[in-house]
Design an enzyme around this catalytic site. Structure first.
Site, PDB file in Angstrom:
ATOM      1  N   TYR A  61      14.614  41.929   0.518  1.00 47.29           N
ATOM      2  CA  TYR A  61      15.119  41.053   1.432  1.00 47.29           C
ATOM      3  C   TYR A  61      16.333  40.164   0.750  1.00 47.29           C
ATOM      4  CZ  TYR A  61      15.408  35.969   3.272  1.00 47.29           C
ATOM      5  OH  TYR A  61      15.909  34.841   3.679  1.00 47.29           O
ATOM      6  N   GLU A  88      21.093  36.637   6.765  1.00 48.71           N
ATOM      7  CA  GLU A  88      19.893  37.078   6.423  1.00 48.71           C
ATOM      8  C   GLU A  88      19.642  38.531   6.647  1.00 48.71           C
ATOM      9  OE1 GLU A  88      16.266  35.592   8.346  1.00 48.71           O
ATOM     10  OE2 GLU A  88      15.418  34.737   6.484  1.00 48.71           O
TER      11      GLU A  88
END
Lengths: 291, 386
Positions: free
Chosen positions: B107, B195
């Protein structure tokens, strides 16, 4: 006493020769604010109804003793105008402009911080100290001098609450619109600190809305640093997540920034939160008179 | 403004971040044709502005043309509800990209931290799942570092974050480079949120952005022509109409149409209507200094939503003058043959003049109230059940 603006304020308005700048600048003067200068590059030497115009803010500080700057410059030119004000030698910069790119404000925020200049806004209605000075677009007729300090992210909501306080016979030490953008020069905490130190302020009304965590941070701060009673109102309980509700900063991201979370955080620290503007004003009057 | 996944990936590619190549399609035929060109297996991904697409069945891997057709047919037109109840979002487009051979899922993100007034970089070795859940269960697994606004954030500056997150050693240099480039995207494209979940490591050890969630600052669109064009394609018809008329409008799902001046007062009006038992149909901030024409525009937008059964005007005039609002209401009623009940509360600047204008016009569908709370109760009563 009052905070941020008062009888010592010497105001310079950037964009005084423009339509909005002259309308509000002269309105502020009519209220009693000491409007000492206007600034429009290339128009130095002119005047607007007797107010001298300079080419730069720095010149207005030197020549006219300006200590407070108000920014009415259109959004895409506003960040450089605020930067100019920060470097000019004034103590306080009040930025009314809505729509400034947030990353520009990020840089400007740190410039103000380093220079030790107090920045209010952007995207705010300004600061009013009833009976003394008005810098910005707050309609002064709804506010009387008094003991309640107001700090708010929203303009019209503040007028609504101020008017209800006035009808109940109470007035204000100052009204500070901190602005509805994601990055603003002064947060609730900064203004709460000023009200705590202001002898005229006996109670503080704080008006927040969805988005970010400034209200949650303020709740922690109130618990540890503020001895005066604080009454709060939060707008946006019915706002759906992911939608920007008018103000650039009023947006719930995922599960964070909700009105409920802010209300819970404030109530957990003993701050009473009104259900509506009317109830908030009522609670404020009740607490003020009971204490 | 949020970008769709494929728009975000195009932005990444522009800044040198590796993304799978693919094509966007709005019909089943186009989707199958794209899949044939890309080859199998390929991923067929719903393009909607919300997370949780996989769980909702909006992302499928097709092994052949027959599957590509079946999945594209199922996904196009699907309604997807977000994990926090957002939406539903109708799927109008799918993105088809080559299947990736995934060795690890990480991530990475760069977001604006409003409280600290800095950009915040975050990295985790535990990607591919809900990052809020990861952070809640194992806070140490998500490494967060603020980016110093005064020094450049290059791969060398990003490296300690990647090291601390414990990514596989052989790909740390690549991952640090990606993180630095995400910060570059933020700065140069005015993105307030970027993101990547998951940021994958492929079988041949390449770091690739398999998803993209990007939010662009709407206030900065004037300096990004390409992104401004994307912003012009608003999905909802009322929202598109409002945008064209320069009004700040958000559609909700109730039956009480709302117009107020100022964002804060408008949000507060929605809340008060909900407290009175009603369901707001919209948020509409008529803005400071609203003039009569703006009221006509606002009423046009509000009444174009067929669910609306009554309308509340909640105006506290500061810069806005109540007589202008009243003139606008009278003009709009005459122009639009408005039959819906209209509850009006006017207070503040020139409210007496405004009330007088309304009284003289004597509109049969108009109901005046003097306080915000009474006005809310009245409009809920007149709107009836949703």
């Amino acid at each position: 006493m009052s905070i941020i603006v008062g009888s010592e304020t010497k105001l310079v308005v950037s964009g005084l020769t423009g339509r909005e700048g002259s309308f509000h600048g002269l309105r502020n003067r009519a209220y009693g604010t000491d409007l000492v200068a206007g600034v429009t590059p290339g128009k130095g030497g002119q005047d607007v109804e007797g107010v001298p115009v300079f080419d730069s803010i720095e010149e207005s500080v030197r020549e006219a003793g300006a200590n407070t700057s108000m920014i009415f410059v259109p959004a895409r030119f506003a960040a450089p105008a605020i930067d100019e004000a920060i470097e000019s030698g004034v103590d306080t910069v009040i930025a009314i402009t809505e729509g400034i790119p947030v990353l520009d404000m990020l840089k400007t925020y740190w410039k103000a911080k380093e220079a030790g200049v107090r920045l209010i806004g952007p995207n705010c209605p300004g600061v009013l100290s009833p009976g003394k000075a008005n810098v910005g677009i707050i309609p002064a007729q709804f506010f009387d001098p008094g003991k309640i300090g107001v700090v708010s992210k929203s303009g019209t909501l503040t007028y609504q609450i101020g008017n209800e306080l006035k009808q109940a016979g109470e007035g204000n030490s100052s009204i500070v619109g901190i602005g509805g953008d994601p990055i603003i020069g002064s947060d609730f905490i900064d203004i709460l600190t000023l009200y705590e130190a202001d002898p005229e302020t006996e109670l503080i009304v704080m008006v927040g809305e969805i988005g970010g965590d400034a209200e949650e941070r303020a709740a922690e701060f109130i618990a540890s640093e503020i001895s005066k009673p604080v009454v709060a109102y939060i707008a946006g309980f019915t706002a759906p997540p992911g939608k920007q509700m008018g103000h650039a900063g009023a947006i719930i991201s995922g599960s964070s920034g909700t009105a409920q979370a802010k209300k819970d955080a404030l109530e957990a620290k003993g701050v009473r939160v009104g259900e509506s503007p009317t109830e908030t004003a009522k609670i404020a009057v009740e607490v003020l008179r009971g204490s | 403004m949020d970008l769709l996944e494929y728009q975000g990936k195009q932005l990444f590619a522009k800044h040198g971040i590796a993304v799978p190549s693919g094509e966007v399609a709005a019909s089943v035929e186009d989707a199958v044709a794209a899949a044939e060109r890309i080859g199998y297996p390929c991923a067929i991904k719903a393009q909607v502005l919300i997370g949780g697409r996989g769980k909702a069945g909006g992302i499928k891997i097709a092994k052949d043309a027959e599957e590509a057709r079946a999945y594209a047919d199922a996904i196009l037109g699907m309604d997807i509800v977000g994990p926090h109840g957002e939406g539903p979002f109708r799927v109008d487009q799918v993105w088809i990209e080559g299947g990736s051979d995934i060795a690890s899922e990480y991530y990475a993100s760069v977001i604006l931290d409003r409280g600290e007034k800095k950009l915040l970089a975050m990295v985790s070795a535990k990607g591919g799942m809900d990052i809020e859940a990861v952070a809640a269960e194992d806070p140490d697994a998500l490494v967060k570092r603020h980016i110093d606004p005064t020094t450049p954030f290059d791969a060398a500056a990003a490296r300690p974050i990647v090291d601390e997150a414990g990514l596989d050693e052989d790909v740390r240099e690549q991952a640090a480079d990606v993180l630095a480039k995400l910060a570059e995207v933020a700065a140069s494209e005015d993105a307030s949120l970027i993101e990547v979940n998951p940021l994958i490591v492929t079988a041949d050890r390449e770091v690739v952005a398999l998803d993209a969630k990007v939010t662009i600052d709407g206030n900065a669109l004037f300096r990004h022509q390409d992104l401004a064009e994307i912003a012009d394609t608003a999905d909802d018809p009322q929202e598109a109409m409002a945008k064209e008329k320069g009004l700040t409008y958000v559609k909700l799902d109730g039956n009480v149409g709302i117009l107020a001046n100022g964002a804060g007062l408008c949000m507060s009006t929605l809340d008060v209507v909900a407290q009175a038992g009603g369901k707001p149909a919209n948020f509409l901030d008529a803005g400071g200094g609203s003039k009569a024409e703006a009221i006509v525009d606002a009423l046009t937008v509000i009444t174009s939503d067929a669910k609306v059964t009554a309308i509340l005007f909640n105006i506290f005039g500061g810069i806005t003058r109540c007589d202008e609002i009243a003139k606008g209401i009278v003009t709009a009623s005459a122009q639009m043959d408005l039959k819906l009940p209209l509850v009006v509360r006017l207070d503040g600047t020139n409210s007496e003049e405004g009330l007088k204008i309304l009284a003289e016009a004597d509109l049969p569908n108009l109901h005046q109230e003097t306080t915000m709370l009474d006005a809310a109760r009245r409009v809920v009563e007149l709107a009836g059940g949703a």
